[in-house]
Design a protein around this motif. Structure first.
Motif, short mmCIF file in Angstrom:
data_model
loop_
_atom_site.label_atom_id
_atom_site.label_comp_id
_atom_site.label_asym_id
_atom_site.label_seq_id
_atom_site.Cartn_x
_atom_site.Cartn_y
_atom_site.Cartn_z
N PHE A 1 -3.26 -4.20 -9.02
CA PHE A 1 -3.55 -2.88 -8.47
C PHE A 1 -3.81 -2.94 -6.97
O PHE A 1 -3.27 -2.14 -6.20
CB PHE A 1 -4.75 -2.25 -9.19
CG PHE A 1 -5.15 -0.93 -8.64
CD1 PHE A 1 -4.41 0.21 -8.93
CD2 PHE A 1 -6.25 -0.81 -7.81
CE1 PHE A 1 -4.77 1.44 -8.41
CE2 PHE A 1 -6.61 0.41 -7.28
CZ PHE A 1 -5.88 1.55 -7.58
N THR B 1 -1.36 -1.40 -4.13
CA THR B 1 -1.91 -0.42 -3.19
C THR B 1 -1.68 -0.85 -1.76
O THR B 1 -1.31 -0.04 -0.91
CB THR B 1 -3.41 -0.23 -3.47
OG1 THR B 1 -3.59 0.19 -4.82
CG2 THR B 1 -4.02 0.81 -2.54
N ILE C 1 0.57 1.26 0.84
CA ILE C 1 -0.03 1.76 2.08
C ILE C 1 0.76 1.29 3.29
O ILE C 1 0.90 2.01 4.28
CB ILE C 1 -1.51 1.31 2.18
CG1 ILE C 1 -2.38 2.16 1.27
CG2 ILE C 1 -2.03 1.39 3.60
CD1 ILE C 1 -3.82 1.74 1.24
N THR D 1 -9.63 1.94 3.87
CA THR D 1 -9.30 2.50 2.57
C THR D 1 -9.11 1.40 1.53
O THR D 1 -9.63 1.48 0.41
CB THR D 1 -8.02 3.35 2.66
OG1 THR D 1 -8.22 4.38 3.62
CG2 THR D 1 -7.64 3.94 1.33
N LEU D 2 -8.37 0.37 1.89
CA LEU D 2 -8.11 -0.74 0.97
C LEU D 2 -9.40 -1.48 0.60
O LEU D 2 -9.67 -1.75 -0.57
CB LEU D 2 -7.10 -1.70 1.57
CG LEU D 2 -6.57 -2.78 0.65
CD1 LEU D 2 -5.84 -2.17 -0.53
CD2 LEU D 2 -5.64 -3.71 1.41
N MET E 1 -11.59 0.64 -1.69
CA MET E 1 -11.12 0.62 -3.06
C MET E 1 -11.54 -0.68 -3.75
O MET E 1 -11.98 -0.68 -4.90
CB MET E 1 -9.60 0.77 -3.10
CG MET E 1 -9.06 1.17 -4.43
SD MET E 1 -7.33 1.57 -4.37
CE MET E 1 -7.24 2.74 -3.05
#
Length: 164
Positions: A36, A40, A44, A67-68, A71
């Motif tokens: 995952f 992602t 991105i 953001t990464l 998460m």
């Protein structure tokens, strides 16, 4: 089911203590976690390909990295919060419940097995079909993290185990 019964090794099967191990369902295994996050990161970075070599890339990159990592932090936090183990040991004379929480907290309860009762609170608990053990002057929850159907099955299993 996120619980199972085991028999401790003993000389005679009739008086061997039985153990019930309960744990929350982990829907994202380690392989899925890595896949995952990798997917992602790739998704991105795909829109950034036309921006290679420009100053706009350096303006967007910190936000995408935040953001990464956000998460990743959320997934790690969720995994840590689900590290619960409850062990119910039913010996010939004693019932003992040991709970290890997500932050290493330890709780225990024990009483005479013959006075232990299991109760199913269909509507008046914090969750539907709330299962508790009562004995020794206390009432303790067991398997509150299980689904509604799993708690019903747990109640039936506990009733038959305490009778036998």
């Amino acid at each position: 089911m996120p619980y199972n019964w085991t028999h401790a090794d003993s000389a005679a099967e009739g008086d061997a203590p039985r153990e019930l191990h309960l744990w929350p369902h982990q829907s994202l295994p380690v392989e899925g976690y890595v896949r995952f996050l990798a997917l992602t990161a790739v998704l991105i970075s795909v829109p950034l390909l036309p921006l290679l070599g420009s100053f706009v890339l350096w303006g967007l990159l910190p936000f995408l990295l935040i953001t990464l990592f956000g998460m990743k932090w959320a997934l790690d936090r969720s995994r840590r919060d689900r590290q619960i183990l409850e062990v119910l040991t039913l010996g010939p004379e004693e019932a003992r419940l040991e709970r290890t929480g997500p932050r290493g907290g330890h709780q225990s309860w024990h009483c005479n097995r013959h006075w232990t009762t299991v109760q199913l609170h269909a509507h008046d608990g914090p969750v539907p079909n709330y299962v508790t053990l009562r004995g020794g002057g206390r009432e303790v929850e067991i398997g509150a993290f299980l689904s509604e159907e799993e708690r019903k099955a747990l109640y039936d299993d506990l009733q038959s185990a305490l009778r036998g």
